[in-house]
Design an enzyme around this catalytic site. Structure first.
Site, PDB file in Angstrom:
ATOM      1  N   ASN A 395       0.815  -1.201   0.000  1.00  0.00           N
ATOM      2  CA  ASN A 395       0.000   0.000   0.000  1.00  0.00           C
ATOM      3  C   ASN A 395       0.855   1.259   0.000  1.00  0.00           C
ATOM      4  OD1 ASN A 395      -1.897   1.979   0.303  1.00  0.00           O
ATOM      5  ND2 ASN A 395      -2.820   1.168   2.153  1.00  0.00           N
ATOM      6  N   ASP A 396       1.429   1.582   1.150  1.00  0.00           N
ATOM      7  CA  ASP A 396       2.178   2.842   1.278  1.00  0.00           C
ATOM      8  C   ASP A 396       3.301   2.972   0.247  1.00  0.00           C
ATOM      9  OD1 ASP A 396       0.650   3.708   3.389  1.00  0.00           O
ATOM     10  OD2 ASP A 396       1.915   2.739   4.885  1.00  0.00           O
ATOM     11  N   VAL A 397       3.902   1.838  -0.108  1.00  0.00           N
ATOM     12  CA  VAL A 397       5.052   1.891  -1.018  1.00  0.00           C
ATOM     13  C   VAL A 397       4.655   2.212  -2.454  1.00  0.00           C
ATOM     14  CG1 VAL A 397       6.443   0.348   0.389  1.00  0.00           C
ATOM     15  CG2 VAL A 397       5.040  -0.600  -1.430  1.00  0.00           C
TER      16      VAL A 397
END
Lengths: 467, 103
Positions: A395-397
């Site tokens: 997600n965040d990456v």
């Protein structure tokens, strides 16, 4: 009984074999030979120690029994552990090195004659400093790793535990340890030595509790480094070259890994250590989650259709894939795509997973050839030329906000340019933000199709639809 | 004046840090997990100190507190040595080139 000069030479040889063991890891082809070098180095060190002590009484039998007991337990764990649990395992192993260092330091303090360090209560000054440092660093490694283990295992909440005056308390503990070691050197009082050990156990735990779950890759690498410094401290005490070399190798290895992890999250090392990241107090999160933006969602059929008609697909796996145990289903999906002459590669962000290189191991376990797996820098330019990005459990990456919004907590973090693909398939249970607590802009892009489901279930369904 | 042996050990230590620095940077990122497990295994060479502590005795046949700590440390380090090397081997085995994939 062999002479000290001869045994020192052998210790040097095992030290060099350990260097070769790490050197072997520069490529998967040479890595297995490297591991063999490591094992030989360890064997040499142990045998030489037996020969140099030269005590072949009944205690030797006990030593061998204890060695095999521990060895059997270790072998059992090594064969049973699932690859998804590697981070906990490594944290657990670090705690053992730390505790072993403490025990050896205690033994040396109680019976310095055995190590040739002077008499009880009259230990050589240098040795006393070295053993207290070894014991202190070992104790910090132990309790820190235990907390990291509990957090990774989910026994303890992964969210940071912070309270007022935390940093002052840690500073006070740290300074007390230094002052106590100073007085210990003046007086040789056993009470002071024990206090140093106890306070070090305490500060080790205190240092790790404020660090959140998302920062675990840094924590594990850091504890790896500590365990090395503890070994080196004991190496100085015992005047043993193998231990000094190994300690330095492991210490610098852990430090480099921590640096790589911090850089991949665009966070300074101190920022991580001081902790508190990954909590739920971020103001940005509340702001953005209030807006209801339209999202395109699809099912396995749509996803299969998109991929069937693609020429190239890039898979972006993340920790969610590991949790759902979806790696084998994923491999099956990729095999089907390849049969249709679709080019498939994997893109791995350095902090995907809970420890450095974790995703690579999981993919290797699912028989994914390592030459199809690429690091961030090697593949990031390919997204623009690819048809489909299949994001599974990451997600965040992938969040493009890290490139655009300077206010975002993840601004500046290197991310995978997933949005440049013609279409993005995003497998996720819900729209909830990732560990950093930031909403992912990618969800609302026109070329993104959200696949709301469990990663494994969805992948299996896509496989069915690919026929 | 003679050089203190401590300085020699310090030199070994500092030089090893440099060796470690260059060797670890050349480790491929896909092998970072095996790197951690193998560094963990080799740092258990601390078992050397544990063996010395366990076998040391001023009186034959009498077990001192320091011996007990030695024995405990042997068990802990042995778990790590066997566990660390074997789990590394297990992981590296997965990185073998697979021929059956070329169907």
């Amino acid at each position: 009984m062999i002479s000290p000069n001869l045994s020192a030479t052998f210790y040097l040889i095992s030290g060099i074999l350990f260097i070769l063991a790490l050197r072997g890891l520069s490529s998967p082809e040479t890595s297995r030979t490297g591991n063999l070098f490591g094992i030989i180095g360890m064997l040499i060190a142990i045998i030489v120690t037996f020969l140099s002590v030269g005590n072949f009484s009944i205690s030797l039998i006990y030593v061998l029994i204890f060695l095999l007991l521990g060895g059997a337990a270790g072998a059992f764990i090594a064969f049973k552990i699932p690859m998804t649990a590697m981070p906990e395992l490594v944290a657990g192993f670090h705690s053992l090195v730390g505790l072993a260092a403490v025990f050896v330091a205690i033994a040396a303090f109680l019976d310095p004659e055995a190590f040739g360090l002077g008499l009880p209560l009259n230990i050589k000054l240098a040795s006393l400093i070295e053993m207290s440092i070894g014991a202190a660093v070992g104790a910090v490694t132990f309790s820190g790793s235990v907390i990291a283990f509990l957090k990774l295992r989910g026994i303890m909440s992964g969210s940071p535990i912070v309270f007022k005056g935390q940093h002052f308390l840690n500073l006070f503990l740290g300074l007390s340890i230094i002052v106590l070691i100073y007085f210990l050197c003046q007086t040789q009082l056993p009470t002071l030595f024990w206090t140093v050990v106890i306070l070090s156990f305490l500060i080790g735990a205190m240092l790790i509790i404020p660090i959140g779950g998302a920062d675990m890759p840094v924590v594990i690498s850091m504890l790896n480094s500590y365990s090395g410094w503890a070994a080196a401290g004991i190496g100085f005490t015992l005047e043993n070259t193998a231990l000094i070399i190994t300690g330095a190798l492991v210490g610098s290895s852990g430090a480099i890994l921590s640096y790589i992890m911090c850089k991949s999250m665009n966070r300074s090392f101190f920022n991580v250590i001081l902790g508190g990241f990954g909590g739920d107090s971020d103001s940005d999160k509340k702001e953005s989650s209030k807006e209801q933006k339209p999202v395109k969602s699809g099912n396995a059929e749509d996803a299969a259709f998109l991929m069937k008609n693609a020429a190239s697909v890039i898979i972006v796996p993340g920790y969610g894939m590991a949790v759902a145990q979806a790696q084998h289903a994923l491999k099956e999906m990729v095999d089907k795509l390849k049969k249709k002459d679709i080019k498939v590669s994997y893109a791995i962000h350095p902090v995907a997973g809970r420890m450095p290189g974790h995703m690579n191991v999981l993919l290797a376990e699912a028989n994914v050839p390592y030459d199809e797996v690429f690091e961030l820098d090697d593949i990031n330019n390919d997204f623009a030329n690819s048809d489909v990005a299949f994001v599974i459990g990451a997600n965040d990456v992938t969040n493009p906000i890290a490139k655009t919004d300077p206010k975002s907590p993840i601004f500046g973090m290197p991310v995978l340019d997933v949005e440049k693909c013609k279409s993005v398939l995003f497998v996720k249970r819900s729209l909830s933000p990732g560990y950093a607590g930031v909403d992912n802009e990618l969800f609302y892009k026109d070329n993104t199709l959200m696949l709301f489901a469990d990663a494994k279930k969805m992948t299996e369904d896509i496989v069915k639809n690919l026929d | 004046m003679e050089i203190d042996p401590f300085i020699f050990r310090l030199s070994i230590f500092i030089l090893s840090i440099f060796v470690g620095y260059y060797v670890v940077w050349s480790v491929t990122p896909s092998l970072h997990t095996p790197l951690m497990s193998v560094t963990n295994a080799i740092s258990s060479v601390i078992i050397v100190g544990a063996i010395i502590a366990a076998l040391a005795s001023s009186d034959i046949g009498k077990i001192e507190t320091s011996n007990i700590f030695g024995f405990l440390a042997i068990v802990l380090a042995a778990i790590n040595i066997f566990g660390g090397f074997l789990v590394t081997q297990r992981m590296l085995q997965m990185y073998k080139k697979k021929k059956k994939n070329k169907k």
